[in-house]
Design an enzyme around this catalytic site. Structure first.
Site, PDB file in Angstrom:
ATOM      1  CD  GLU A   1      -2.742   1.353   0.299  1.00  0.00           C
ATOM      2  OE1 GLU A   1      -3.751   0.944  -0.313  1.00  0.00           O
ATOM      3  OE2 GLU A   1      -2.368   2.756  -0.064  1.00  0.00           O
TER       4      GLU A   1
ATOM      5  CG  ASP B   1       5.013   2.324  -7.057  1.00  0.00           C
ATOM      6  OD1 ASP B   1       3.931   2.583  -7.587  1.00  0.00           O
ATOM      7  OD2 ASP B   1       5.890   1.802  -7.753  1.00  0.00           O
TER       8      ASP B   1
ATOM      9  CG  ASP C   1      -6.098   5.026  -6.567  1.00  0.00           C
ATOM     10  OD1 ASP C   1      -7.339   4.567  -6.140  1.00  0.00           O
ATOM     11  OD2 ASP C   1      -5.261   5.375  -5.910  1.00  0.00           O
TER      12      ASP C   1
ATOM     13  CG  ASP D   1     -15.562   0.871  -9.831  1.00  0.00           C
ATOM     14  OD1 ASP D   1     -14.502   0.688  -9.748  1.00  0.00           O
ATOM     15  OD2 ASP D   1     -16.155   2.134 -10.073  1.00  0.00           O
TER      16      ASP D   1
HETATM   17  C1  SAM Z   1      -9.266   2.474  -4.734  1.00  0.00           C
HETATM   18  S1  SAM Z   1      -8.716   1.897  -3.451  1.00  0.00           S
HETATM   19  C2  SAM Z   1      -9.072   0.291  -3.157  1.00  0.00           C
HETATM   20  C3  SAM Z   1      -8.682  -0.394  -2.034  1.00  0.00           C
HETATM   21  C4  SAM Z   1      -8.823  -1.966  -1.807  1.00  0.00           C
HETATM   22  N1  SAM Z   1      -8.288  -2.662  -2.672  1.00  0.00           N
HETATM   23  C5  SAM Z   1     -10.314  -2.020  -2.025  1.00  0.00           C
HETATM   24  O1  SAM Z   1     -10.781  -2.961  -2.904  1.00  0.00           O
HETATM   25  O2  SAM Z   1     -11.417  -1.638  -1.015  1.00  0.00           O
HETATM   26  C6  SAM Z   1      -7.007   1.880  -4.039  1.00  0.00           C
HETATM   27  C7  SAM Z   1      -5.744   1.650  -3.150  1.00  0.00           C
HETATM   28  O3  SAM Z   1      -4.629   1.527  -3.992  1.00  0.00           O
HETATM   29  C8  SAM Z   1      -3.524   2.334  -3.202  1.00  0.00           C
HETATM   30  N2  SAM Z   1      -2.526   2.734  -4.189  1.00  0.00           N
HETATM   31  C9  SAM Z   1      -2.799   3.485  -5.256  1.00  0.00           C
HETATM   32  N3  SAM Z   1      -1.545   3.701  -6.099  1.00  0.00           N
HETATM   33  C10 SAM Z   1      -0.799   2.709  -5.456  1.00  0.00           C
HETATM   34  C11 SAM Z   1       0.497   2.139  -5.821  1.00  0.00           C
HETATM   35  N4  SAM Z   1       1.264   2.639  -6.893  1.00  0.00           N
HETATM   36  N5  SAM Z   1       1.147   1.185  -5.196  1.00  0.00           N
HETATM   37  C12 SAM Z   1       0.346   0.455  -3.989  1.00  0.00           C
HETATM   38  N6  SAM Z   1      -0.743   0.979  -3.672  1.00  0.00           N
HETATM   39  C13 SAM Z   1      -1.464   2.133  -4.286  1.00  0.00           C
HETATM   40  C14 SAM Z   1      -4.299   3.593  -2.740  1.00  0.00           C
HETATM   41  O4  SAM Z   1      -3.848   4.128  -1.501  1.00  0.00           O
HETATM   42  C15 SAM Z   1      -5.713   2.848  -2.262  1.00  0.00           C
HETATM   43  O5  SAM Z   1      -5.770   2.463  -0.964  1.00  0.00           O
END
Ligand code: SAM
Length: 206
Positions: free
Chosen positions: A60, A87, A110, A146
């Site tokens: 995360e 990352d 995201d 989604d």
């Molecule tokens: C939309 S949330 C989804 C969280 C969870 N997987 C869920 O389905 O409820 C996207 C997650 O990815 C993390 N994230 C975004 N870019 C990332 C990256 N480059 N490496 C690791 N995590 C990342 C964000 O901080 C966030 O917690």
């Protein structure tokens, strides 16, 4: 800079620390499952209990969320997990030897909806190269979103790599499950269809 950057997090693995050396020994020979962008840890809470023999790694970019995930897991007495702050592509490069992972789950990444922001998407060719490297032969990468356009975009990127093949009969399958253990599934599934993509590393890495 995030305020709680230096917060101690249970079962966190960091590079250049004593835990790092122990980490490599620990994961070799185990069923390692990665939750990429684990958010608040709901997927890991369910899966660590469901598969106690497997070892789960939450990755995360938000330190606050890493802390929350680890806290929630440790409160429930789970021991078959570790967390990494950073990352996703960097984490795969830094922490996982070649052919060390059985499954990578990317749940609701995201979407970066505007075309000019697509370069920020986690699922890009350099990331997929790391996915292919760390997956064992027969290992799988699961992608759930989604945003149908992101699912199609992700499949197109994944299809460019001959070491991977699609597992489901259609490359993008909608509403495969009626329940899925993540916060974003709960938020998004009442609003629109959920798209599922799964690819398997089926030939040896060159
Ligand atoms: C939309 S949330 C989804 C969280 C969870 N997987 C869920 O389905 O409820 C996207 C997650 O990815 C993390 N994230 C975004 N870019 C990332 C990256 N480059 N490496 C690791 N995590 C990342 C964000 O901080 C966030 O917690």
């Amino acid at each position: 800079m995030e305020k709680n950057r230096f917060l101690h997090i249970e079962r966190e693995v960091k590079p250049f620390s004593p835990t790092y050396e122990a980490w490599i020994t620990h994961i070799m020979g185990r069923e390692v499952v990665v939750d990429m962008g684990c958010g608040h840890g709901d997927f890991l809470i369910e899966k660590t209990a469901q598969y106690p023999e497997s070892f789960f790694v939450g990755i995360e970019i938000s330190r606050k969320r890493v802390a929350k995930t680890s806290h929630r897991l440790s409160k429930r007495g789970r021991e078959n997990y570790a967390v990494i702050h950073g990352d996703g592509e960097w984490a795969l490069k830094t922490f996982f030897p070649t052919e060390s992972v059985s499954e990578i789950h990317i749940n609701f990444p995201d979407p970066w909806l505007r075309k000019r922001h697509w370069k920020n998407r986690l699922l890009r060719p350099s990331f997929v190269l790391q996915v292919i490297r760390v997956l064992k032969k027969g290992g799988r990468v699961f992608f759930v979103t989604d945003v149908e356009e992101y699912a199609r975009y992700a499949s197109e990127v994944l299809l460019q790599f001959p070491w991977l093949r699609s597992v489901y009969p259609d490359i993008v399958v909608q509403n495969l499950y009626t329940r899925f253990p993540t916060l974003f599934y709960q938020k998004m599934s009442p609003l629109r269809p959920i798209n599922y993509v799964c690819f398997e590393r089926w030939v040896d890495f060159p």
